[in-house]
Design a protein around this motif. Structure first.
Motif, PDB file in Angstrom:
ATOM      1  N   ASP A   4      63.067  19.143 109.985  1.00 19.28           N
ATOM      2  CA  ASP A   4      62.690  19.190 108.572  1.00 19.28           C
ATOM      3  C   ASP A   4      61.799  18.012 108.164  1.00 19.28           C
ATOM      4  O   ASP A   4      61.480  17.850 106.989  1.00 19.28           O
ATOM      5  CB  ASP A   4      63.926  19.265 107.677  1.00 19.28           C
ATOM      6  N   GLY A   5      61.393  17.196 109.138  1.00 26.01           N
ATOM      7  CA  GLY A   5      60.483  16.090 108.854  1.00 26.01           C
ATOM      8  C   GLY A   5      61.159  14.793 108.460  1.00 26.01           C
ATOM      9  O   GLY A   5      60.489  13.792 108.216  1.00 26.01           O
ATOM     10  N   ARG A  17      52.252  16.890 113.278  1.00 26.94           N
ATOM     11  CA  ARG A  17      52.850  17.315 114.545  1.00 26.94           C
ATOM     12  C   ARG A  17      51.836  17.250 115.683  1.00 26.94           C
ATOM     13  O   ARG A  17      50.729  17.738 115.585  1.00 26.94           O
ATOM     14  CB  ARG A  17      53.403  18.727 114.421  1.00 26.94           C
ATOM     15  N   ARG A  45      54.926  13.621 102.890  1.00 28.11           N
ATOM     16  CA  ARG A  45      54.997  14.400 101.659  1.00 28.11           C
ATOM     17  C   ARG A  45      56.442  14.379 101.171  1.00 28.11           C
ATOM     18  O   ARG A  45      57.359  14.742 101.913  1.00 28.11           O
ATOM     19  CB  ARG A  45      54.552  15.834 101.945  1.00 28.11           C
ATOM     20  N   ASP A  78      54.946  15.063 106.989  1.00 30.21           N
ATOM     21  CA  ASP A  78      54.338  16.385 106.828  1.00 30.21           C
ATOM     22  C   ASP A  78      54.061  16.934 108.232  1.00 30.21           C
ATOM     23  O   ASP A  78      53.037  16.634 108.836  1.00 30.21           O
ATOM     24  CB  ASP A  78      53.044  16.263 106.019  1.00 30.21           C
ATOM     25  N   LEU A  79      54.990  17.706 108.744  1.00 32.91           N
ATOM     26  CA  LEU A  79      54.884  18.210 110.113  1.00 32.91           C
ATOM     27  C   LEU A  79      53.650  19.087 110.317  1.00 32.91           C
ATOM     28  O   LEU A  79      53.057  19.083 111.399  1.00 32.91           O
ATOM     29  CB  LEU A  79      56.139  18.981 110.509  1.00 32.91           C
ATOM     30  N   ARG A  80      53.260  19.810 109.304  1.00 35.52           N
ATOM     31  CA  ARG A  80      52.083  20.673 109.428  1.00 35.52           C
ATOM     32  C   ARG A  80      50.853  19.848 109.812  1.00 35.52           C
ATOM     33  O   ARG A  80      50.030  20.281 110.607  1.00 35.52           O
ATOM     34  CB  ARG A  80      51.860  21.432 108.125  1.00 35.52           C
ATOM     35  N   ARG A  81      50.745  18.647 109.262  1.00 33.14           N
ATOM     36  CA  ARG A  81      49.585  17.795 109.525  1.00 33.14           C
ATOM     37  C   ARG A  81      49.817  16.764 110.633  1.00 33.14           C
ATOM     38  O   ARG A  81      48.862  16.355 111.291  1.00 33.14           O
ATOM     39  CB  ARG A  81      49.193  17.072 108.236  1.00 33.14           C
ATOM     40  N   ASP A 121      60.878  20.120 119.778  1.00 33.20           N
ATOM     41  CA  ASP A 121      59.597  20.202 120.494  1.00 33.20           C
ATOM     42  C   ASP A 121      59.756  19.638 121.906  1.00 33.20           C
ATOM     43  O   ASP A 121      59.312  20.243 122.885  1.00 33.20           O
ATOM     44  CB  ASP A 121      58.504  19.400 119.777  1.00 33.20           C
ATOM     45  N   ARG A 144      51.132  10.417 114.690  1.00 33.97           N
ATOM     46  CA  ARG A 144      51.548  11.779 115.063  1.00 33.97           C
ATOM     47  C   ARG A 144      53.036  11.764 115.396  1.00 33.97           C
ATOM     48  O   ARG A 144      53.600  10.723 115.746  1.00 33.97           O
ATOM     49  CB  ARG A 144      50.749  12.273 116.271  1.00 33.97           C
TER      50      ARG A 144
END
Length: 113
Positions: free
Chosen positions: A68-69, A101, A91, A96-99, A36, A30
């Motif tokens: 931006d990851g 974070r 990715r 892949d921040l969506r998955r 954040d 993670r």
């Protein structure tokens, strides 16, 4: 963190202590962004970056990255090796921040500023 690290933490500025405590609770695989951490620490992303630059070696520094990851600048290869080892979702060469974070509302002892 080892006993020596905890002794050093007692000498750190308050913001550094808070940032490192947050990073220390991010689980394998993670990540969070500088922004954040800044949002819950009551500072700015650049200040978080300064803390990580000065003290990040005490924690899993690769779990803190840009919005931006992309991994921390200058440490990309080492960070990517950690991401692969921890099965961090990626990715196109970025996390892949969506998955991946990690929600900081799950961090003990930290309340959003």
């Amino acid at each position: 963190m080892g006993d020596d690290d905890h002794e050093l933490l007692e000498e750190l500025p308050e913001l550094a202590d808070l940032v490192l405590a947050i990073v220390d609770q991010i689980p394998e695989g993670r990540v969070v962004t500088y922004g954040d951490i800044a949002a819950v620490a009551g500072s700015g992303p650049r200040q978080v970056g300064s803390v990580m630059s000065g003290y990040g070696s005490m924690v899993a520094w690769w779990r803190v990255l840009r919005a931006d990851g992309r991994p921390p600048q200058g440490h990309e290869d080492e960070a990517i090796a950690h991401y692969r080892e921890e099965d961090t979702p990626m990715r196109n060469g970025r996390v892949d921040l969506r998955r991946a974070r990690f929600p900081l509302d799950e961090v003990e002892g930290v309340r959003p500023a």
